[in-house]
Design a protein around this motif. Structure first.
Motif, short mmCIF file in Angstrom:
data_model
loop_
_atom_site.label_atom_id
_atom_site.label_comp_id
_atom_site.label_asym_id
_atom_site.label_seq_id
_atom_site.Cartn_x
_atom_site.Cartn_y
_atom_site.Cartn_z
N ARG A 106 0.82 -1.22 0.00
CA ARG A 106 0.00 0.00 0.00
C ARG A 106 0.84 1.26 0.00
NH1 ARG A 106 -3.01 -1.21 4.03
NH2 ARG A 106 -4.75 -1.95 2.80
N LEU A 107 1.94 1.25 0.80
CA LEU A 107 2.72 2.47 0.98
C LEU A 107 4.07 2.44 0.26
CD1 LEU A 107 1.93 3.22 4.74
CD2 LEU A 107 0.74 4.04 2.70
N GLY A 108 4.33 1.35 -0.48
CA GLY A 108 5.60 1.26 -1.22
C GLY A 108 6.80 1.16 -0.29
N LEU A 109 6.62 0.53 0.88
CA LEU A 109 7.72 0.40 1.84
C LEU A 109 8.48 -0.90 1.59
CD1 LEU A 109 5.88 1.57 5.10
CD2 LEU A 109 7.29 2.93 3.54
N LYS A 110 9.75 -0.93 2.02
CA LYS A 110 10.61 -2.07 1.79
C LYS A 110 10.31 -3.16 2.81
CE LYS A 110 15.62 -2.77 1.52
NZ LYS A 110 15.63 -4.16 1.22
#
Ligand code: TMP
Length: 236
Positions: A106-110
């Motif tokens: 959803r947030l493009g986090l690693k």
């Protein structure tokens, strides 16, 4: 006295609930059925019900000993536990210690980055809507839980995380994230549902391999083996 199993009250994707002679107690039966992506993907994980029943028992006992009220009464056999009858609060509470799954997406986090302090998310338990992420204001808008109840749920969720993280660490497992459901029993909010490889993400500390339902969701293979390994590490 043998416990009388009464009529089925409810059948979900992974469990069935049966009434008992005691109005305040029900039997929770764990199935081998597995679903993912709001039941668009269906399958069977052999002996999953047995693993989830026994793992849930162990974790509910641990939490009760740590002062967290749960619906657990006793395990009856391989696939059934006796629980307090609750009215489920229609909110799925997710606690995250490491970035993974829908949070990463959803947030493009690693994936794999530690989250401290842990993150709490709420999802509206509604299959027709696909269990959408909701804010506390949405919860207030729809009156899914009183603000005081929600505060209590958040406090319990964080206390549960504090008790579970070291337990899994001792077993060479990283508790990445997990989903909780709470219910009301005799006016009290208690932990309900299950805590198992279906509802948690566990990564092996050494290899970082998934030891949970992600193996089914992502077709990673060795699904049954992973569930049995969790049973072995958690219940000895
Ligand atoms: P997510 O990253 O897909 O939102 O999942 C977060 C955690 O919640 C993960 O440990 C798996 C669990 N979970 C359930 O127990 N039931 C569900 O329906 C979903 C989507 C996730």
């Amino acid at each position: 006295m043998a416990l009388m199993k009464g009529a089925m009250l409810y059948e979900g994707k992974a469990k069935k609930i049966f009434e008992t002679a005691d109005q305040g107690q029900v039997i929770q039966y764990f199935k081998d059925d597995a679903t993912a992506f709001n039941a668009q993907k269906k399958g069977t994980i052999v002996e999953k019900g047995v693993v989830n029943n026994k793992v849930s028992e162990k974790l509910f006992r641990l939490l009760e000993a740590g002062g967290v009220p749960t619906h657990f009464v006793e395990r009856l056999n391989d696939r059934e536990m006796l629980t307090k009858k609750v009215t489920i609060v229609p909110i799925e509470v997710v606690v995250r210690n490491v970035v993974a799954g829908s949070l990463a997406k959803r947030l493009g986090l690693k994936e794999g980055v530690a989250i401290a302090p842990p993150l709490i998310e709420f999802y509206y338990k509604n299959d027709a809507l696909g269990d959408p992420l909701v804010t506390e204001e949405h919860i207030r808008l729809m009156n899914l839980a009183e603000p005081a109840t929600l505060a209590q749920i958040k406090d319990l969720a964080l206390r549960i995380d504090k008790l579970l993280v070291p337990f899994f660490q001792e077993r060479q497992m990283i508790l990445v994230d997990f989903k909780l459901e709470f219910g009301r029993h005799k006016g009290r909010v208690i932990l309900a549902d299950e805590i198992s490889p279906d509802t948690c993400r566990f990564w092996d500390q050494k290899t970082k391999e998934s030891m949970d339902k992600d193996r089914f969701r992502k077709d990673l293979g060795k699904i049954e083996e992973a569930y049995q390994e969790v049973l072995k590490r958690v219940c000895g």
